[in-house]
Write a protein that holds these residues in place. Structure first.
Motif, PDB file in Angstrom:
ATOM      1  N   CYS A   1      -6.839   3.476  -5.006  1.00 52.08           N
ATOM      2  CA  CYS A   1      -7.585   3.607  -3.754  1.00 52.08           C
ATOM      3  C   CYS A   1      -7.663   5.091  -3.388  1.00 52.08           C
ATOM      4  O   CYS A   1      -7.017   5.551  -2.433  1.00 52.08           O
TER       5      CYS A   1
ATOM      6  N   ILE B   1       0.873  -1.172   0.000  1.00 54.00           N
ATOM      7  CA  ILE B   1       0.000   0.000   0.000  1.00 54.00           C
ATOM      8  C   ILE B   1       0.910   1.221   0.000  1.00 54.00           C
ATOM      9  O   ILE B   1       1.638   1.460   0.963  1.00 54.00           O
TER      10      ILE B   1
ATOM     11  N   LEU C   1      -7.271  -0.407   4.559  1.00 52.07           N
ATOM     12  CA  LEU C   1      -6.868  -1.383   3.549  1.00 52.07           C
ATOM     13  C   LEU C   1      -6.010  -2.491   4.156  1.00 52.07           C
ATOM     14  O   LEU C   1      -6.186  -3.674   3.853  1.00 52.07           O
ATOM     15  N   HIS C   2      -5.086  -2.108   5.019  1.00 53.32           N
ATOM     16  CA  HIS C   2      -4.212  -3.103   5.646  1.00 53.32           C
ATOM     17  C   HIS C   2      -5.009  -4.041   6.540  1.00 53.32           C
ATOM     18  O   HIS C   2      -4.792  -5.263   6.530  1.00 53.32           O
TER      19      HIS C   2
ATOM     20  N   ALA D   1      -5.225   3.941   4.343  1.00 52.69           N
ATOM     21  CA  ALA D   1      -4.168   2.928   4.334  1.00 52.69           C
ATOM     22  C   ALA D   1      -4.372   1.921   5.460  1.00 52.69           C
ATOM     23  O   ALA D   1      -4.200   0.702   5.260  1.00 52.69           O
TER      24      ALA D   1
ATOM     25  N   LEU E   1      -1.113  -0.875  -4.315  1.00 60.62           N
ATOM     26  CA  LEU E   1      -2.317  -0.109  -4.045  1.00 60.62           C
ATOM     27  C   LEU E   1      -1.898   1.345  -3.839  1.00 60.62           C
ATOM     28  O   LEU E   1      -1.100   1.644  -2.938  1.00 60.62           O
TER      29      LEU E   1
ATOM     30  N   ILE F   1       2.691  -1.435   4.265  1.00 59.87           N
ATOM     31  CA  ILE F   1       2.348  -0.046   3.963  1.00 59.87           C
ATOM     32  C   ILE F   1       3.649   0.727   3.797  1.00 59.87           C
ATOM     33  O   ILE F   1       4.543   0.632   4.646  1.00 59.87           O
TER      34      ILE F   1
END
Length: 202
Positions: free
Chosen positions: A156, A34, A53-54, A50, A128, A62
């Motif tokens: 994203c 990410i 998403l993680h 972020a 991402l 990340i």
């Protein structure tokens, strides 16, 4: 129509919409990293995305990128973003930072060195991208220009108040920002600093 073919001084609203927003939506797929571009308000908009998403297991790592230290902030963007992510439960070992870049091209080039030294660029197949919606096209084209062709991208985008696809034309700040962003893109592409891109007109 290629982005380089647009007249930056005579952009119609549908031109702007196509250049900056068309086909840049999250398809829900997973990736390897990410990648979060820093900004003055990244803690408000980009870091929460972020983290989300993680925690959804969309990617194991990340990478926070950004070397600006904005007025009133105690440290540079990347380090502040890392601190906030750790506070929100992201393991420190799952975070990489690039803390020197000052603009988008540097974000990508400096971060590529971090990725190479930490996990190896050859092991990165899909990234991402987390940035503000109107900044996404430039981030994507910068990555396509300077990172290996083998990498693909998942968009994203995060929305601030003024520059969302559905609000930029309703306020002066949003209108100014998106027009300037389009002009930058067109100029960079015409100057061969970024690859060109074909967009479908809305």
């Amino acid at each position: 129509m290629l982005i380089s073919q647009f007249d930056p001084e005579n952009l119609l609203p549908n031109h702007i919409d196509s250049i900056l927003f068309n086909n840049l939506v999250d398809d829900g797929s997973k990736g390897d990293v990410i990648f979060v571009f820093g900004s003055q308000k990244s803690l408000k908009y980009r870091v929460p995305e972020a983290i989300r998403l993680h925690k959804q297991n969309r990617a194991p790592i990340i990478l926070f990128s950004g070397g600006h230290q904005w007025d009133g902030q105690s440290d540079v963007e990347a380090k502040l973003m890392r601190e906030e992510a750790i506070k929100q439960g992201i393991p420190k070992e799952n975070i990489l930072i690039e803390a020197f870049s000052k603009y988008t091209k540097e974000n990508v080039i400096c971060s590529s060195e971090v990725l190479e030294s930490s996990i190896g660029l050859a092991n990165v197949k899909r990234i991402l991208i987390v940035t503000t919606a109107y900044h996404m096209r430039r981030c994507h084209l910068t990555m396509k220009t300077f990172l290996p062709d083998s990498i693909s991208y998942i968009f994203c985008p995060v929305n601030d108040v003024d520059t969302r696809r559905d609000t930029w034309s309703t306020n002066e700040l949003g209108t100014t920002r998106v027009r300037e962003e389009c002009k930058k893109l067109i100029t960079y592409i015409r100057n061969k600093q970024l690859i060109d891109f074909d967009v479908e007109l809305s």
